[in-house]
Motif scaffolding. Sequence first.
Motif, PDB file in Angstrom:
ATOM      1  N   LYS A 187     -24.326 -11.121 -16.513  1.00 51.36           N
ATOM      2  CA  LYS A 187     -25.229 -12.049 -15.953  1.00 51.36           C
ATOM      3  C   LYS A 187     -24.608 -13.120 -14.872  1.00 51.36           C
ATOM      4  N   TYR A 188     -23.477 -13.467 -15.239  1.00 50.81           N
ATOM      5  CA  TYR A 188     -22.478 -14.346 -14.256  1.00 50.81           C
ATOM      6  C   TYR A 188     -22.042 -13.660 -13.100  1.00 50.81           C
ATOM      7  N   LEU A 189     -21.581 -12.713 -13.160  1.00 53.76           N
ATOM      8  CA  LEU A 189     -20.895 -11.887 -12.203  1.00 53.76           C
ATOM      9  C   LEU A 189     -21.633 -10.413 -12.000  1.00 53.76           C
ATOM     10  N   PRO A 190     -22.760 -10.020 -11.555  1.00 56.85           N
ATOM     11  CA  PRO A 190     -23.546  -8.935 -11.503  1.00 56.85           C
ATOM     12  C   PRO A 190     -22.630  -8.093 -10.571  1.00 56.85           C
ATOM     13  N   ASP A 191     -21.959  -8.542  -9.576  1.00 54.50           N
ATOM     14  CA  ASP A 191     -21.453  -7.757  -8.301  1.00 54.50           C
ATOM     15  C   ASP A 191     -19.985  -7.348  -8.416  1.00 54.50           C
ATOM     16  N   PHE A 192     -19.388  -8.163  -9.649  1.00 54.70           N
ATOM     17  CA  PHE A 192     -17.889  -7.895  -9.668  1.00 54.70           C
ATOM     18  C   PHE A 192     -17.555  -6.298  -9.809  1.00 54.70           C
ATOM     19  N   LYS A 193     -16.451  -5.977  -8.921  1.00 50.87           N
ATOM     20  CA  LYS A 193     -16.178  -4.411  -8.895  1.00 50.87           C
ATOM     21  C   LYS A 193     -14.828  -4.220  -9.735  1.00 50.87           C
ATOM     22  N   PHE A 194     -14.898  -3.448 -10.633  1.00 50.03           N
ATOM     23  CA  PHE A 194     -13.467  -3.093 -11.385  1.00 50.03           C
ATOM     24  C   PHE A 194     -13.179  -2.027 -10.600  1.00 50.03           C
ATOM     25  N   THR A 195     -11.689  -1.910 -10.630  1.00 53.34           N
ATOM     26  CA  THR A 195     -10.789  -0.844 -10.134  1.00 53.34           C
ATOM     27  C   THR A 195     -11.159   0.411 -10.915  1.00 53.34           C
ATOM     28  N   PRO A 196     -11.360   1.542 -10.366  1.00 53.78           N
ATOM     29  CA  PRO A 196     -11.931   2.719 -10.972  1.00 53.78           C
ATOM     30  C   PRO A 196     -10.456   2.964 -11.951  1.00 53.78           C
ATOM     31  N   PHE A 197     -10.826   3.657 -13.170  1.00 55.58           N
ATOM     32  CA  PHE A 197      -9.894   3.762 -14.152  1.00 55.58           C
ATOM     33  C   PHE A 197      -8.707   4.529 -13.570  1.00 55.58           C
ATOM     34  N   SER A 198      -8.885   5.658 -12.978  1.00 58.11           N
ATOM     35  CA  SER A 198      -8.014   6.857 -12.401  1.00 58.11           C
ATOM     36  C   SER A 198      -7.177   6.057 -11.419  1.00 58.11           C
TER      37      SER A 198
END
Length: 325
Positions: free
Chosen positions: A295-306
């Motif tokens: 809700k606060y950060l809808p566009d935050f991109k996480f580093t892909p797990f692999s």
Amino acid sequence: MADGARMGAKSKRILVTGGSGLVGRAIEQVVKEGAGQAEEEWIFLSSKDADLTDAAETKAVFDRYQPTHVIHLAAMVGGLFRNMKYNLDFWRKNVHINDNVLHSAHEHGVTKVISCLSTCIFPDKTTYPVDETMIHNGPPHSSNFGYSYAKRMIDIQNRAYSEQHGRMFTAVIPTNVFGMHDNFNIEDGHVLPGLIHKTYLAQRNGTSLAVWGSGNPRRQFIFSLDLARLFIWVLREYKEIEPIILSVGEEDEVSIKEAAESIVAAMGFKGELVFDTSKSDGQYKKTASNSKLRKYLPDFKFTPFSQAVKETCDWFVANSDQARK
């Protein structure tokens, strides 16, 4: 690390307890890479700077640095088997650390404190996904009740400091954190760094790779550099006393077997993968909702797990002589 801190006249002086650990080193790296702001002075404490279980030493370090903000990461931590063996130690040490840090922060008029909790604080018997409203709905898993209850008490103290003194003391709840500068000890560390170390040794020695347990339990893993960026956002922008879960989405949950296979692929291990079902699995799942974060950060991109696993494995191989293990 603290000795290098500049005692300038910047408007924000941010003290990071546990600054030499996994998350502290990640925050330091992200700040150095440009996330820091001109008015911010960052001070990273290690256990060499003060014994935070001691009230006088904690007060002395606050007297010395006069922080305006605190990111509280310092804790006695360990993996499943160490927790099962030393529940009392985990309770006592963490309660002392947390009370000393929060009380010193209050006495020194610190503007904001962000403490670090853990998803293991949630009730063992619960519905999934868990969210921030469910922390106190029942007992935690019996394997690490000492650590879990000590961490839960931070939420109680934050609420009490807010109600009684108007303090902005809050907390974040990360899911399973991993990355560079982790504790890669096989006996005492967490599952992912322990598996990385075991894979490294199995590859070096030409043996099979034994994974403790069935491999079926599921976890949400968050890369330490992603968590560091979120911590900095919480420091600057988050205004609630209630905790916030910092995690990848439910859809990104992986089994321990899948995590082990990612490590095997990242390290190019060609040997046999064996699951030792005589060892405990611990909690089967503790799926957490990150809907509040989104809700606060809808566009935050996480580093892909692999990709995050590959970066961590590469770091460990390059630094195996110096890594904590």
